[in-house]
Structures are given as C-alpha cells and as structure tokens.
Design a protein around this motif. Structure first.
Motif, PDB file in Angstrom:
ATOM      1  N   THR A 283       0.814  -1.227   0.000  1.00  0.00           N
ATOM      2  CA  THR A 283       0.000   0.000   0.000  1.00  0.00           C
ATOM      3  C   THR A 283       0.839   1.265   0.000  1.00  0.00           C
ATOM      4  OG1 THR A 283      -0.089   0.047   2.416  1.00  0.00           O
ATOM      5  CG2 THR A 283      -1.840  -1.173   1.259  1.00  0.00           C
ATOM      6  N   GLY A 284       2.135   1.131   0.295  1.00  0.00           N
ATOM      7  CA  GLY A 284       2.972   2.319   0.403  1.00  0.00           C
ATOM      8  C   GLY A 284       2.942   2.923   1.792  1.00  0.00           C
ATOM      9  N   ILE A 285       2.091   2.375   2.665  1.00  0.00           N
ATOM     10  CA  ILE A 285       2.027   2.854   4.057  1.00  0.00           C
ATOM     11  C   ILE A 285       2.110   1.657   5.003  1.00  0.00           C
ATOM     12  CG2 ILE A 285       0.963   5.140   3.933  1.00  0.00           C
ATOM     13  CD1 ILE A 285      -1.740   3.915   3.807  1.00  0.00           C
ATOM     14  N   GLU A 286       2.914   0.680   4.604  1.00  0.00           N
ATOM     15  CA  GLU A 286       3.147  -0.493   5.435  1.00  0.00           C
ATOM     16  C   GLU A 286       4.243  -0.200   6.472  1.00  0.00           C
ATOM     17  OE1 GLU A 286       1.431  -3.301   4.968  1.00  0.00           O
ATOM     18  OE2 GLU A 286       0.479  -2.740   3.077  1.00  0.00           O
ATOM     19  N   PHE A 287       4.247  -0.969   7.539  1.00  0.00           N
ATOM     20  CA  PHE A 287       5.350  -0.912   8.486  1.00  0.00           C
ATOM     21  C   PHE A 287       6.626  -1.399   7.793  1.00  0.00           C
ATOM     22  CE2 PHE A 287       1.778  -1.134  11.416  1.00  0.00           C
ATOM     23  CZ  PHE A 287       2.171  -0.297  12.459  1.00  0.00           C
ATOM     24  N   PRO A 288       7.767  -0.778   8.057  1.00  0.00           N
ATOM     25  CA  PRO A 288       9.023  -1.259   7.461  1.00  0.00           C
ATOM     26  C   PRO A 288       9.294  -2.726   7.800  1.00  0.00           C
ATOM     27  CG  PRO A 288       9.344   0.907   8.446  1.00  0.00           C
ATOM     28  CD  PRO A 288       7.961   0.461   8.822  1.00  0.00           C
ATOM     29  N   GLU A 289       8.942  -3.133   9.019  1.00  0.00           N
ATOM     30  CA  GLU A 289       9.149  -4.522   9.413  1.00  0.00           C
ATOM     31  C   GLU A 289       8.332  -5.480   8.562  1.00  0.00           C
ATOM     32  OE1 GLU A 289       9.964  -2.033  13.069  1.00  0.00           O
ATOM     33  OE2 GLU A 289       8.565  -2.029  11.403  1.00  0.00           O
ATOM     34  N   THR A 290       7.140  -5.038   8.156  1.00  0.00           N
ATOM     35  CA  THR A 290       6.304  -5.890   7.301  1.00  0.00           C
ATOM     36  C   THR A 290       6.966  -6.102   5.950  1.00  0.00           C
ATOM     37  OG1 THR A 290       4.238  -5.221   8.384  1.00  0.00           O
ATOM     38  CG2 THR A 290       4.072  -6.067   6.135  1.00  0.00           C
ATOM     39  N   LEU A 291       7.537  -5.042   5.378  1.00  0.00           N
ATOM     40  CA  LEU A 291       8.192  -5.164   4.080  1.00  0.00           C
ATOM     41  C   LEU A 291       9.422  -6.073   4.169  1.00  0.00           C
ATOM     42  CD1 LEU A 291       7.910  -1.484   2.782  1.00  0.00           C
ATOM     43  CD2 LEU A 291       6.423  -3.429   2.287  1.00  0.00           C
ATOM     44  N   GLU A 292      10.164  -5.968   5.276  1.00  0.00           N
ATOM     45  CA  GLU A 292      11.308  -6.857   5.470  1.00  0.00           C
ATOM     46  C   GLU A 292      10.839  -8.308   5.606  1.00  0.00           C
ATOM     47  OE1 GLU A 292      13.456  -5.450   8.855  1.00  0.00           O
ATOM     48  OE2 GLU A 292      13.858  -3.480   7.970  1.00  0.00           O
ATOM     49  N   TYR A 293       9.764  -8.491   6.342  1.00  0.00           N
ATOM     50  CA  TYR A 293       9.194  -9.827   6.531  1.00  0.00           C
ATOM     51  C   TYR A 293       8.714 -10.407   5.203  1.00  0.00           C
ATOM     52  CZ  TYR A 293       5.680 -13.290   7.979  1.00  0.00           C
ATOM     53  OH  TYR A 293       4.918 -14.429   8.116  1.00  0.00           O
ATOM     54  N   ILE A 294       8.060  -9.574   4.401  1.00  0.00           N
ATOM     55  CA  ILE A 294       7.575 -10.006   3.086  1.00  0.00           C
ATOM     56  C   ILE A 294       8.745 -10.462   2.211  1.00  0.00           C
ATOM     57  CG2 ILE A 294       6.536  -9.206   0.915  1.00  0.00           C
ATOM     58  CD1 ILE A 294       4.474  -9.731   3.074  1.00  0.00           C
ATOM     59  N   ASP A 295       9.845  -9.718   2.259  1.00  0.00           N
ATOM     60  CA  ASP A 295      11.028 -10.100   1.476  1.00  0.00           C
ATOM     61  C   ASP A 295      11.537 -11.483   1.890  1.00  0.00           C
ATOM     62  OD1 ASP A 295      11.063  -7.835  -0.061  1.00  0.00           O
ATOM     63  OD2 ASP A 295      12.480  -6.745   1.217  1.00  0.00           O
ATOM     64  N   THR A 296      11.513 -11.747   3.197  1.00  0.00           N
ATOM     65  CA  THR A 296      11.956 -13.053   3.699  1.00  0.00           C
ATOM     66  C   THR A 296      11.039 -14.166   3.201  1.00  0.00           C
ATOM     67  OG1 THR A 296      12.868 -12.033   5.699  1.00  0.00           O
ATOM     68  CG2 THR A 296      12.433 -14.404   5.774  1.00  0.00           C
ATOM     69  N   VAL A 297       9.733 -13.933   3.297  1.00  0.00           N
ATOM     70  CA  VAL A 297       8.762 -14.927   2.833  1.00  0.00           C
ATOM     71  C   VAL A 297       8.916 -15.160   1.332  1.00  0.00           C
ATOM     72  CG1 VAL A 297       6.297 -15.413   2.531  1.00  0.00           C
ATOM     73  CG2 VAL A 297       7.115 -14.401   4.672  1.00  0.00           C
ATOM     74  N   LYS A 298       9.076 -14.072   0.600  1.00  0.00           N
ATOM     75  CA  LYS A 298       9.235 -14.166  -0.856  1.00  0.00           C
ATOM     76  C   LYS A 298      10.446 -15.025  -1.216  1.00  0.00           C
ATOM     77  CE  LYS A 298       9.898 -11.204  -4.922  1.00  0.00           C
ATOM     78  NZ  LYS A 298      10.102  -9.802  -5.379  1.00  0.00           N
ATOM     79  N   GLU A 299      11.549 -14.819  -0.507  1.00  0.00           N
ATOM     80  CA  GLU A 299      12.754 -15.581  -0.780  1.00  0.00           C
ATOM     81  C   GLU A 299      12.558 -17.063  -0.476  1.00  0.00           C
ATOM     82  OE1 GLU A 299      16.301 -16.133  -2.381  1.00  0.00           O
ATOM     83  OE2 GLU A 299      15.298 -14.166  -2.261  1.00  0.00           O
ATOM     84  N   ASN A 300      11.877 -17.355   0.627  1.00  0.00           N
ATOM     85  CA  ASN A 300      11.604 -18.754   0.990  1.00  0.00           C
ATOM     86  C   ASN A 300      10.712 -19.432  -0.039  1.00  0.00           C
ATOM     87  OD1 ASN A 300      13.131 -18.502   3.305  1.00  0.00           O
ATOM     88  ND2 ASN A 300      11.387 -18.005   4.607  1.00  0.00           N
ATOM     89  N   LEU A 301       9.730 -18.687  -0.559  1.00  0.00           N
ATOM     90  CA  LEU A 301       8.811 -19.263  -1.548  1.00  0.00           C
ATOM     91  C   LEU A 301       9.499 -19.461  -2.893  1.00  0.00           C
ATOM     92  CD1 LEU A 301       5.544 -17.291  -0.695  1.00  0.00           C
ATOM     93  CD2 LEU A 301       6.016 -19.693  -0.243  1.00  0.00           C
ATOM     94  N   ARG A 302      10.464 -18.594  -3.186  1.00  0.00           N
ATOM     95  CA  ARG A 302      11.214 -18.746  -4.441  1.00  0.00           C
ATOM     96  C   ARG A 302      11.937 -20.084  -4.464  1.00  0.00           C
ATOM     97  NH1 ARG A 302      14.721 -13.939  -4.986  1.00  0.00           N
ATOM     98  NH2 ARG A 302      12.844 -12.956  -5.825  1.00  0.00           N
ATOM     99  N   GLU A 303      12.444 -20.495  -3.304  1.00  0.00           N
ATOM    100  CA  GLU A 303      13.125 -21.784  -3.207  1.00  0.00           C
ATOM    101  C   GLU A 303      12.167 -22.941  -3.454  1.00  0.00           C
ATOM    102  OE1 GLU A 303      14.921 -21.815   0.629  1.00  0.00           O
ATOM    103  OE2 GLU A 303      16.258 -20.120   0.202  1.00  0.00           O
ATOM    104  N   LYS A 304      10.852 -22.693  -3.243  1.00  0.00           N
ATOM    105  CA  LYS A 304       9.839 -23.726  -3.474  1.00  0.00           C
ATOM    106  C   LYS A 304       9.210 -23.603  -4.869  1.00  0.00           C
ATOM    107  CE  LYS A 304       8.507 -23.630   1.443  1.00  0.00           C
ATOM    108  NZ  LYS A 304       9.050 -24.925   1.866  1.00  0.00           N
ATOM    109  N   ASN A 305       9.756 -22.680  -5.691  1.00  0.00           N
ATOM    110  CA  ASN A 305       9.244 -22.431  -7.051  1.00  0.00           C
ATOM    111  C   ASN A 305       7.811 -21.926  -7.057  1.00  0.00           C
ATOM    112  OD1 ASN A 305      11.641 -23.291  -8.420  1.00  0.00           O
ATOM    113  ND2 ASN A 305      11.052 -25.411  -7.970  1.00  0.00           N
ATOM    114  N   ILE A 306       7.456 -21.128  -6.063  1.00  0.00           N
ATOM    115  CA  ILE A 306       6.106 -20.546  -5.983  1.00  0.00           C
ATOM    116  C   ILE A 306       6.164 -19.099  -6.452  1.00  0.00           C
ATOM    117  CG2 ILE A 306       4.254 -19.858  -4.411  1.00  0.00           C
ATOM    118  CD1 ILE A 306       4.924 -22.331  -2.752  1.00  0.00           C
ATOM    119  N   LYS A 307       5.297 -18.774  -7.371  1.00  0.00           N
ATOM    120  CA  LYS A 307       5.259 -17.435  -7.954  1.00  0.00           C
ATOM    121  C   LYS A 307       4.782 -16.417  -6.924  1.00  0.00           C
ATOM    122  CE  LYS A 307       3.457 -15.117 -12.110  1.00  0.00           C
ATOM    123  NZ  LYS A 307       2.586 -15.308 -13.304  1.00  0.00           N
ATOM    124  N   PHE A 308       5.474 -15.289  -6.844  1.00  0.00           N
ATOM    125  CA  PHE A 308       5.142 -14.229  -5.892  1.00  0.00           C
ATOM    126  C   PHE A 308       4.882 -12.949  -6.685  1.00  0.00           C
ATOM    127  CE2 PHE A 308       5.359 -11.254  -2.498  1.00  0.00           C
ATOM    128  CZ  PHE A 308       5.188 -11.960  -1.311  1.00  0.00           C
TER     129      PHE A 308
END
Length: 628
Positions: A283-308
C-alpha cells in the motif's frame, strides 16, 4: 463511542485444569474433558507475547503498586479484545478472567481493573503491600456480596492512595475478598463515618472458583489441542480443494504479512504444494518490518518455485492526500487508492481471465465480514473471486496453527500490535495509536506532521490530533460526547473540496461554473464517459453537455452535476485504477506520465460504470461542501 468488535452471541472457550492451558474444543487430548470458561463476546482471544506481559505488569504495578509477574509469569496468558469506548482487553489465565485493561479516550491512559478472582490472587500474594484496597466490617459483607454498594459508614480502613474513579478491591475484616468496584469518593471521605452517599460502586459479579494453576508452555497447549486443531485444518483444506475444483481459475493466496493470511498460506502449502501463486499488495504505508518480513517470505517461496506477485501502490497515498484530505472511518478513500486500484490492475495484468483468491478473512473481525459468505465475488475487484478457508476460526485457533507448524510470523506482533496493516489506518483505536507512538515513534511523527498541516487548514484545535477526531469526516454521537467532556469545540464536519462550483438556471439551461479554468484539451481525454463527443472551436460537446473554458451548459440539472463529476475526475485523478478494472469495455487506461485516466474513444460505450466506483465521487454527497 468506538464501535466494538462484532457480537456473535454468548461466547466461551474451554480450559484444561491439569495442563492449565486453553482448549479449542471440550476435550484435552491428554486429560479428557475440560471446563467451560465464559468470556465477553466475541471471545476472539489471542496469546499474550512477552511485551504484552511486560505491558500488563507495568500498568498493574502503576495502579496497584505490586509486581503481578509473580502471578502471571511462566503461564499461558490470553487477551480478549471486548467492546468499549476504545480498546479494552480481558486478561485470562489459570482458567479464569484475572482482570482487564481499558484505554480511556479522555485521559489517554490505560486503566487496569480486577475481577474478584484476580483481586483474590493479588490479595493472597501481597495483602496490605498492594494499593487500592479497603476493608469493611462484617455487617457489610453479605449485602456487598449480594450486590450492594459500599458506604463510608461500613469502611474500617482504606489504603491512602485511593482517588475518585480508581478501581479498588473490597475486603471483609475476616480477610475475604468480596468485591471490586469504582471509588466514588477520595480516600479521606471514604474513612469519614459522617460522610453520606456511595463510597464504592461495586460490580455485580458471579464469582468463579479461584484457582492457581501450574506453569505451562506453548508445547503444552499444542499437545492438549492436537486432535481438535487437525480437525479444523483438515476441514479448511477440504474446503480449499473443493472450491478450487468448482471454480476453474488460477489459484492464489492474498498475503498481507498478517497472522490470518499466514495461516492460509500455510494451509495452501500443505494442500497445493507449489501449484498456486502468492499475491501481496504494498500500500505504500506499510510498516518497514512488514516489508522486510515479506522479502523473507518471498525468498523462501522462491526456493519452493512458488510465484510471488506484488501490486505496488508506491506513493499513491501521499500524493492523494493533498486531494482528499486525511482519510476517515466514514471517508475510506485510502482503501480504493492503495488497495483496490493496484490489486485490480495487477490481477488484470497477470490473469486477465480472473483468479480464485484464498484470503484470511474471519467472521470475528467485523459485522460486514460476519454476514459475508465464505465464497464471494468482490464488487470492487471484478476479476477476483474470494474465498476464506479460516472464516470460522478464531484468533486462538489461528495462532495455535501457526505455532504448531513453526511458521515464521511477522515480528510486529511481538510489539503489542494486534493487527498488521497500514500504520496510520483511521480504523485504528486511540490505544493502537498510543502503542504506535511508544513502539514506532518515527512512523507516528511522520503521520502527525501531515495531520498538523491539515489541522491548521481546517482550523481545528490540538485535540483534533491528540484525541483522534481526525478519524471522522463527520463526528459520531460518541465523538461529540467525548469533545463535550473534554470541553473543546470540534466542527461536526470537515470538508476539503479543491474544485468547487456554482450552479444556476438561465432560461431552459443549467449553467455550472467552477473555481478554476476548464482545460478543454484535458476534458477531451475523458469526455466520452458522458457520451459521444464533438469538438468545436473553443468548445467541447459530450452528449448534450457543452464545455467552454469558463463554464458548462446542460439542459438537465443532473447532467450539469455529472459534468462537475467529470471535471473533478479529470483534474483530481490520482491514478488509483479502480475505474480501469471496472470498465466492461477496457476503454480506460492510466497515462504512465501524468498518472491520470484517459478514455479510448473507440471503445467507450458511455455506460458510466466508472463513475460509480471513483473514490473522488463515491465518498461524499456531491452537493455537500462543493459549492463556492
């Protein structure tokens, strides 16, 4: 008054006395049947994290002068958000309601209180070492236990820090805790035998047997609830599988970074493996911690070949703020600009034929969601069908699932934040903003600076910010009552309308004038919305409406107002894209340079459906505050 959580009728959970843990069904897997614990609806209880416990200890120490850590440390503690003027939490441990914490919207402070069971616990542990107690004679004991108030004539002794409005503990002279209540008099008057009237207003309470349970860990909770939890998990997975088979669309999960969407993501991984996509809306008004957390989740899902996939509103909120003024609970333009528009455009880009999106919506969250079916078509995002596998789960079950699977959750939950979303959401309580000030002062300061600009523009007092009146465009009865109690004057409505108009009838025509020049070249880009367009020398005609640089002429009053709508959309468009997704003919687009809408003359059929969804027009009565 703040609208409280959704009421779903009588509410309760179960508790295993031997394990000393909450149960999500009647039975403990280890010890058999547990006992029922009635709670204040909606009983959407959650586990207390370390900072929650530290907060509880801080506030109870401030009021009662003792460390309640001696009672709560090492135990499973639950928090139940209940209806109130602002946030109120019941505190549950050892199979009973210990007490509560209530945020006062007048003093902007937390006020603790005790149920009789909690008062018994404190008195047994600390006795006269604690504050806020009084002792009554034996003759007053039974009447008080039956609901009578405490009169000064019956008070033998009272602790000296008691002030009017304090929560106090009432003890009989034989040492039994018999009630809790609110002080109606200062300490000096409570012990004055000549004083008349109520000294303590007691609460009518049905006493549950006080018990002090053993210490327990999350592993104990998981073991006790394993069978019931797996039953819920299997039902949710069957629902997802059946729904995906019935709706032949690409399957995704809407992931916000919050606990509910995390539970759905976990269920999706269990049921679908890698055959789905994950969708996050920034949204552009997320908590910085949420964006960092999302990056972590995205990286983990990439290892599982799941589209993000990410829908990114970028700075849309901050750009739109100058057009709309601060959002409010009755003025929710922010959701359309930062969520619905970007989501619609992104889904349309990747999945033009639509998607089935599994989301973490639960019936406990609001009346609207409670009434919503488990599978629905989103009226604002026409290319999406939504479905909620955890619709019937409460927060306790969501967290139990997360802990049982060892899922990595957003660290913000450990910072006393109940929900994870836009950090300045107008639907937040005053208590949540108080927590934001304490835990994330830099974010609050950023938003406060914006509010200060608007406070001056609207001519509002300082309390408009401090007491959260900015969260309404038109004050509710409850907010008016708060303003009266504070002794301040808050205008009942705040109106910000950059483009204003006058409308008058001349002969058989309606003439509309606005407070700025009408740019015909810009109107050309949007005019087909009203009807077939003819471009003349120094004028533009759409349907039967004629635009010149100075005015608009129409044969019908409603058409003149529609012309005003169009001018607003032409000038104030923030490029949210909600209308683009709604257009049945794909006749709208957002100009990548100007970030404003344009119309394809060949495709537009003048249905005006895009008018109905534009946040510029949908959020207010067009006649209110718009005239010069």
């Amino acid at each position: 008054m703040r609208k409280g959580p959704v009421f779903l009728g009588k509410a309760h959970i179960y508790w295993c006395e031997d394990c000393n843990v909450p149960l999500i069904s009647e039975k403990c897997d280890i010890h058999g049947k547990g006992f029922r614990l009635n709670l204040t609806p909606p009983a959407d209880v959650r586990f207390a994290f370390k900072k929650d416990l530290d907060f509880i200890k801080r506030e109870f120490n401030r009021h009662y002068g003792v460390d309640v850590g001696e009672i709560i440390d090492g135990k499973i503690v639950l928090l139940n958000k209940i209806p109130g003027e602002d946030d109120v939490y019941e505190i549950i441990l050892d199979g009973y309601i210990f007490g509560w914490l209530r945020f006062d919207p007048i003093t902007l402070k937390w006020k603790p209180g005790l149920k009789v069971e909690g008062a018994i616990a404190l008195w047994r542990h600390f006795g006269r070492e604690m504050k806020k107690w009084l002792i009554v004679d034996k003759g007053a004991k039974e009447p008080i236990k039956n609901g009578a108030n405490v009169l000064p004539v019956g008070i033998i002794e009272a602790e000296a820090s008691i002030k009017v409005g304090d929560d106090v503990v009432v003890v009989s002279e034989d040492g039994e805790v018999i009630a809790t209540g609110i002080a109606k008099k200062e300490w000096e008057k409570l012990i004055d035998k000549n004083e008349r009237g109520t000294g303590i207003k007691t609460r009518h309470q049905k006493v549950v047997t006080y018990r002090e349970g053993r210490k327990a860990k999350m592993e104990d909770v998981i073991k006790a609830n394993k069978s019931a939890l797996e039953e819920k998990v299997n039902e949710a997975k069957r629902f997802m599988r059946k729904t995906s088979e019935n709706i032949n669309r690409p399957v995704g999960v809407a992931f916000s970074g919050g606990k509910d969407s995390l539970a759905v993501l976990g269920l999706m991984l269990e049921e679908f493996g890698e055959n789905f996509f994950v969708f996050f809306n920034n949204t552009g008004i997320e908590f910085p911690e949420t964006l960092e957390y999302i990056d972590t989740v995205k990286e983990n899902l990439r290892e599982k070949n799941i589209k993000f996939i990410i829908a990114d509103a970028k700075d849309a909120f901050w750009s739109a703020l100058s057009v709309f003024s601060p959002p409010g609970r009755d003025y929710r333009w922010c959701c359309k600009v930062t969520k619905l528009g970007p989501i619609t455009l992104t889904i349309k880009k990747y999945y033009p034929n639509g998607v089935l999106m599994f989301v973490g919506q639960r019936k406990y969250e609001s009346i609207h969601r409670y009434k919503q079916p488990r599978v629905w078509r989103n009226p604002w995002v026409p290319n999406e069908i939504g479905a909620s596998p955890i619709f019937h789960w409460n927060a306790l079950e969501v967290w139990l699932y997360i802990f049982s699977r060892g899922l990595k959750y957003n660290p913000l939950y450990e910072n006393r934040l109940d929900r994870i979303g836009c950090f300045m959401c107008p639907s937040s309580s005053l208590a949540e903003f108080q927590t934001l000030k304490e835990e994330k002062p830099e974010l609050w300061k950023k938003w406060e600076n914006e509010l200060r600009k608007w406070r001056k523009r609207f001519g509002m007092p300082e309390a408009w910010i401090e007491h959260g009146f900015w969260r309404w465009r038109e004050l509710t009865k409850g907010q008016k009552a708060v303003a009266r109690e504070l002794g301040i004057k808050i205008p009942e409505k705040r109106v910000w309308e950059p483009i204003r108009y006058t409308l008058k009838k001349e002969n058989e025509e309606f003439v509309l004038k606005i407070n700025t020049k009408i740019i015909l070249n810009r109107m050309k880009e949007v005019a087909p919305i009203l009807g077939p367009v003819f471009e003349g020398e120094n004028f533009l005609k759409a349907s039967n409406i004629i635009f010149t640089e100075n005015e608009v002429r129409a044969s019908d009053e409603n058409e003149a107002i529609q012309a005003y709508y169009l001018i607003k959309r032409a000038y104030e468009c923030v490029g949210c894209g909600v209308c683009v997704g709604r257009c049945p003919e794909n006749a709208l687009r957002i100009n990548s340079n100007t970030r404003k809408i344009e119309v394809d003359w060949e495709r537009c059929i003048h249905c005006r459906e895009c008018v109905e969804v534009c946040p510029l027009l949908k959020i207010k009565n067009p006649q209110e505050g718009s005239q010069l």
